[in-house]
Enzyme design. Structure first.
Site, PDB file in Angstrom:
ATOM      1  N   TYR A  33       0.824  -1.203   0.000  1.00 36.40           N
ATOM      2  CA  TYR A  33       0.000   0.000   0.000  1.00 36.40           C
ATOM      3  C   TYR A  33       0.857   1.252   0.000  1.00 36.40           C
ATOM      4  O   TYR A  33       2.082   1.187   0.177  1.00 36.40           O
ATOM      5  CB  TYR A  33      -0.956  -0.012   1.199  1.00 36.40           C
ATOM      6  N   ARG A  52       8.254   4.144  -4.624  1.00 36.89           N
ATOM      7  CA  ARG A  52       8.345   3.128  -3.568  1.00 36.89           C
ATOM      8  C   ARG A  52       7.350   2.004  -3.825  1.00 36.89           C
ATOM      9  O   ARG A  52       7.647   0.831  -3.569  1.00 36.89           O
ATOM     10  CB  ARG A  52       8.107   3.755  -2.193  1.00 36.89           C
ATOM     11  N   LYS A 151       6.494  -2.129   1.817  1.00 31.31           N
ATOM     12  CA  LYS A 151       5.339  -1.530   2.505  1.00 31.31           C
ATOM     13  C   LYS A 151       4.120  -2.434   2.366  1.00 31.31           C
ATOM     14  O   LYS A 151       3.227  -2.186   1.543  1.00 31.31           O
ATOM     15  CB  LYS A 151       5.068  -0.128   1.943  1.00 31.31           C
ATOM     16  N   GLU A 183      12.048   2.355  14.324  1.00 35.15           N
ATOM     17  CA  GLU A 183      11.172   3.429  13.840  1.00 35.15           C
ATOM     18  C   GLU A 183       9.919   3.447  14.703  1.00 35.15           C
ATOM     19  O   GLU A 183       9.782   2.651  15.630  1.00 35.15           O
ATOM     20  CB  GLU A 183      10.830   3.218  12.361  1.00 35.15           C
TER      21      GLU A 183
END
Ligand code: PMP
Length: 287
Positions: A33, A52, A151, A183
């Site tokens: 996504y 990306r 992702k 992160e």
């Protein structure tokens, strides 16, 4: 009012949108996504998100259902149809519906991927009062899989992390692996010490944030010193400032970690400045 969403080539009312129960996104979290912000009716960092997305698809040997130009056109059409001024466009591509459940991937020539997009309206998103007070985080173990640079829609642990933060009465969680912060649950993490901006280097252990790339570029252009290396929670507690970046939060100051105030417990000068620069430049380059 019902939104118009996009499903496999058609613009439909959200209540009429349908995806099969055999879709691999639903059964296997076999999908990727992107989230692109909208400010003033325009898309922020679209080219970065498209690039990306392409990389995520390649890493999973998944076919791109439409070209970048078509993707941009769909984003714009949805923003227009839903009259989004500030908000987001969510895009998801899954390995499609093979008509049954099977661990093995279907032949992409036989099973087209599923493409879904929808908008989320957030009026005044860039002026959130949180940016003035900063957010508070807790640290939790990073037990996610090893390819966080892709992702994917496997967001169960990040969701659990947000719930742990909520239960602790704070805003978010920072993930810690081998003693170092990777992160945030849905953002990249930074500290500032002695004027240096410190953030973990890119690798397979973090998502390569599109906002991260832009913010680090602007920081360097403004002669700020950037150091890409891991940092520990103890170092974050002793930092002058901390902040996060993501497409939906932009640059957001962090003022507390595990109950310890960072610096004076207020948004720092560098985080505040980077937020201003990012928003200004991102709006200028929006498409
Ligand atoms: N890390 C993770 C785990 C994320 O989910 C996100 C948001 N998608 C980010 C970092 C920030 O990436 P971006 O700036 O591209 O939104």
């Amino acid at each position: 009012m019902s939104r118009t969403v996009y499903v496999n080539g058609a613009y439909v009312a959200e209540e009429d949108a349908m995806v099969s129960v055999f879709d691999r996104g639903f059964l296997m979290a076999d999908g990727v996504y992107e989230v692109t912000s909208v400010l003033g009716g325009k898309l922020i960092d679209f080219a970065g998100h498209a690039a990306r997305l392409e990389r995520s698809l390649q890493e999973l040997e998944m076919a791109a259902p439409v070209s970048d130009a078509e993707l941009l056109a769909i984003h714009r059409e949805l923003v227009a149809r839903n009259a989004v001024v500030d908000g987001m466009v969510y895009l998801q591509i899954t390995r499609g519906n093979p008509g049954d459940r099977d661990f093995a991937w279907p032949d992409p020539a036989l099973v087209p991927s599923t493409l879904v997009l929808f908008t989320q309206s957030k009026p005044g998103m860039a002026d959130t009062p949180q940016a003035k007070t900063g957010i508070r985080v807790i640290s939790i173990d990073d037990i996610r899989w090893g390819r966080r640079d892709i992702k994917t829609v496997q967001l169960l642990y990040p969701s659990m992390g947000k719930m742990m933060a909520k239960a602790a009465g704070v805003d978010d969680a920072w993930l810690v692996e081998d003693g170092f912060v990777t992160e945030g649950t849905s953002n990249n993490a930074y500290i500032v010490k002695g004027g240096q901006i410190i953030t973990r280097q890119l690798g397979t252990d973090i998502l390569h944030g599109i906002t991260r790339a832009a913010v680090l570029r602007f920081a360097r252009e403004a002669q700020m010193e950037v150091v890409e290396r891991p940092f520990a929670v103890a170092e974050a507690k002793a930092a002058d400032e901390a902040f996060i970046t993501s497409a939906s939060a932009f640059v957001m100051p962090v003022v507390e970690i595990d109950g310890t105030q960072i610096g004076p417990g207020k948004p720092g000068r560098i985080a505040t400045r980077l937020r201003e620069i990012y928003l200004e430049e991102a709006r200028k380059a929006a498409v």
